[in-house]
Design an enzyme around this catalytic site. Structure first.
Site, mmCIF file in Angstrom:
data_model
loop_
_atom_site.group_PDB
_atom_site.id
_atom_site.type_symbol
_atom_site.label_atom_id
_atom_site.label_comp_id
_atom_site.label_asym_id
_atom_site.label_seq_id
_atom_site.Cartn_x
_atom_site.Cartn_y
_atom_site.Cartn_z
ATOM 1 C CB THR A 6 -0.935 0.014 1.231
ATOM 2 O OG1 THR A 6 -0.131 -0.058 2.416
ATOM 3 C CG2 THR A 6 -1.890 -1.147 1.193
ATOM 4 N N GLY A 7 2.172 1.026 -0.296
ATOM 5 C CA GLY A 7 3.128 2.125 -0.283
ATOM 6 C C GLY A 7 2.999 2.965 -1.523
ATOM 7 C CB THR A 8 1.158 3.606 -3.933
ATOM 8 O OG1 THR A 8 1.081 4.356 -5.129
ATOM 9 C CG2 THR A 8 -0.205 3.014 -3.636
ATOM 10 C CB THR A 9 -0.281 8.762 -2.823
ATOM 11 O OG1 THR A 9 0.507 8.732 -1.627
ATOM 12 C CG2 THR A 9 -1.418 9.750 -2.619
ATOM 13 C CE LYS A 40 2.715 3.850 -7.884
ATOM 14 N NZ LYS A 40 3.025 4.453 -6.561
#
Length: 210
Positions: A6-9, A40
């Site tokens: 979940t290391g994203t925005t 993404k």
């Protein structure tokens, strides 16, 4: 295996009749930045798009699945699949595999008779809202959105808000970073990506760093 975890925005908002979706472009493996230009944000139909967070392979399979299903629907019925139907289709698929889950967090956004944003989790839970965010940067995104979002804001203001929200996450979340990816679902023109030049120009006007 390349892991986004979940290391994203990612973020999606409605602005009047428009849908605006955006992400950062950093992919991580643990504490290692494995890719600085990871895609993404994907177009899945003429008036629909999808953002991904999670395992890259799992997410890409689901993107391909949704593209195929929505194209098949359009060819057979001569109309685009409604956005709520697309979200339901995807959530049902994820729920059926919940004991061997696709490790993803997804946003599905688009326009049919009105704008939609759906947040869908790995177990198939689907929630529609006027804005949504996923990934480790999402707490910072929600802080910006809750302070500045207006339901009937203009397209221009909405794009700037998404840029500000992702930029805030990049400043505080080490797993989010690098270039922004933005797209708009226009009720007349359909989905289109914003160019890198336009994003950089808006960052400059907003006095934000990349």
């Amino acid at each position: 295996m390349e892991v986004l975890k979940t290391g994203t925005t990612t973020v999606g908002i409605t602005a009047g009749d428009y849908v605006i979706m955006g992400t950062d472009s950093r992919a991580t493996m643990e504490n290692f930045i494995s890719n600085k230009n990871a895609q993404k944000l994907y177009q899945i139909d003429n008036y629909a798009a999808m953002t991904i967070a999670g395992l890259v392979g799992d997410a890409q399979v689901l993107v391909r699945y949704m593209k195929a299903e929505m194209e098949l629907y359009r060819v057979q019925r001569k109309v685009s699949m409604p956005i709520d139907a697309a979200a339901t289709l995807l959530s049902n698929m994820l729920n059926q595999t919940k004991f061997y889950p696709y490790m993803v967090q997804l946003l599905v956004g688009g326009y049919d008779t009105k704008p939609h944003i759906f947040s869908i989790d790995a177990a198939g839970g689907s929630v529609e809202d006027i804005y949504a965010s996923t990934g480790s940067g999402s707490p910072f995104v929600y802080g910006v959105l809750e302070a500045e979002y207006q339901k009937n804001m203009s397209l221009d203001d909405g794009i700037n808000l998404v840029i500000k929200a992702i930029s805030a996450a990049k400043q505080r979340d080490s797993a989010s970073g690098n270039m922004l990816q933005l797209g708009v679902v226009d009720p007349k023109k359909g989905f289109y990506y914003l160019s890198e030049d336009e994003i950089l120009s808006r960052l400059k006007k907003l006095k934000l760093q990349l």
